[in-house]
Design a protein around this motif. Sequence first.
Motif, mmCIF file in Angstrom:
data_model
loop_
_atom_site.group_PDB
_atom_site.id
_atom_site.type_symbol
_atom_site.label_atom_id
_atom_site.label_comp_id
_atom_site.label_asym_id
_atom_site.label_seq_id
_atom_site.Cartn_x
_atom_site.Cartn_y
_atom_site.Cartn_z
ATOM 1 N N GLU A 9 0.839 -1.195 0.000
ATOM 2 C CA GLU A 9 0.000 0.000 0.000
ATOM 3 C C GLU A 9 0.879 1.252 0.000
ATOM 4 O O GLU A 9 2.005 1.238 0.472
ATOM 5 N N LYS A 10 0.356 2.307 -0.540
ATOM 6 C CA LYS A 10 1.084 3.560 -0.556
ATOM 7 C C LYS A 10 0.957 4.210 0.820
ATOM 8 O O LYS A 10 -0.142 4.336 1.352
ATOM 9 N N GLN A 11 2.089 4.624 1.386
ATOM 10 C CA GLN A 11 2.099 5.205 2.725
ATOM 11 C C GLN A 11 2.315 6.710 2.633
ATOM 12 O O GLN A 11 3.051 7.190 1.784
ATOM 13 N N ASN A 12 1.668 7.428 3.561
ATOM 14 C CA ASN A 12 1.952 8.852 3.648
ATOM 15 C C ASN A 12 3.206 9.063 4.498
ATOM 16 O O ASN A 12 3.775 8.119 5.037
ATOM 17 N N VAL A 13 3.649 10.298 4.618
ATOM 18 C CA VAL A 13 4.899 10.606 5.307
ATOM 19 C C VAL A 13 4.827 10.224 6.786
ATOM 20 O O VAL A 13 5.790 9.693 7.351
ATOM 21 N N PHE A 14 3.675 10.469 7.417
ATOM 22 C CA PHE A 14 3.531 10.138 8.834
ATOM 23 C C PHE A 14 3.688 8.642 9.079
ATOM 24 O O PHE A 14 4.350 8.225 10.019
ATOM 25 N N LYS A 15 3.112 7.810 8.226
ATOM 26 C CA LYS A 15 3.243 6.356 8.373
ATOM 27 C C LYS A 15 4.684 5.908 8.142
ATOM 28 O O LYS A 15 5.171 5.002 8.795
ATOM 29 N N MET A 16 5.363 6.563 7.190
ATOM 30 C CA MET A 16 6.762 6.216 6.950
ATOM 31 C C MET A 16 7.627 6.554 8.154
ATOM 32 O O MET A 16 8.500 5.771 8.538
ATOM 33 N N LEU A 17 7.395 7.725 8.763
ATOM 34 C CA LEU A 17 8.176 8.109 9.939
ATOM 35 C C LEU A 17 7.881 7.195 11.128
ATOM 36 O O LEU A 17 8.792 6.835 11.879
ATOM 37 N N CYS A 18 6.619 6.825 11.307
ATOM 38 C CA CYS A 18 6.273 5.899 12.394
ATOM 39 C C CYS A 18 6.864 4.520 12.153
ATOM 40 O O CYS A 18 7.202 3.810 13.098
ATOM 41 N N GLY A 19 7.027 4.150 10.892
ATOM 42 C CA GLY A 19 7.624 2.864 10.563
ATOM 43 C C GLY A 19 9.088 2.763 10.952
ATOM 44 O O GLY A 19 9.609 1.669 11.148
ATOM 45 N N MET A 77 20.511 12.705 10.549
ATOM 46 C CA MET A 77 19.150 12.606 10.044
ATOM 47 C C MET A 77 19.084 11.798 8.757
ATOM 48 O O MET A 77 18.156 11.009 8.550
ATOM 49 N N ILE A 78 20.079 11.956 7.900
ATOM 50 C CA ILE A 78 20.123 11.150 6.675
ATOM 51 C C ILE A 78 20.300 9.681 7.029
ATOM 52 O O ILE A 78 19.637 8.800 6.479
ATOM 53 N N PHE A 79 21.178 9.388 7.985
ATOM 54 C CA PHE A 79 21.402 8.009 8.400
ATOM 55 C C PHE A 79 20.143 7.397 9.008
ATOM 56 O O PHE A 79 19.841 6.222 8.762
ATOM 57 N N ALA A 80 19.401 8.171 9.757
ATOM 58 C CA ALA A 80 18.185 7.658 10.397
ATOM 59 C C ALA A 80 17.103 7.330 9.378
ATOM 60 O O ALA A 80 16.312 6.414 9.583
ATOM 61 N N CYS A 81 17.061 8.059 8.286
ATOM 62 C CA CYS A 81 15.990 7.860 7.299
ATOM 63 C C CYS A 81 16.318 6.827 6.237
ATOM 64 O O CYS A 81 15.444 6.448 5.469
ATOM 65 N N ILE A 82 17.549 6.385 6.184
ATOM 66 C CA ILE A 82 17.908 5.403 5.143
ATOM 67 C C ILE A 82 17.662 3.997 5.625
ATOM 68 O O ILE A 82 17.785 3.582 6.655
#
Length: 82
Positions: A9-19, A77-82
């Motif tokens: 499913e396509k996720q919004n930004v909030f779901k991606m951050l919670c993931g 922050m880049i490391f946390a999001c990858i």
Amino acid sequence: MAECYGGLEKQNVFKMLCGLFQGMDKWIIYLINIRVLVFFGLFVYNLVQFFNTNMVNEFIKWGMGKYSLFVVVSMLMIFACI
């Protein structure tokens, strides 16, 4: 190959951050965010000191500290999001 992606499913930004805060490696994300907060606090302190000084040597010192801390926060922050 297309059937593998069909169930996602396509996720919004909030779901991606919670993931980021789920799974086995969530402790690493918490640790990185604590470090980001500490380094950001130091960045703000350097920023205040930079604007409160009148000497050129102090401008250079606080400016380089500000720049270095900005780079550290950005890389974490880049490391946390990858």
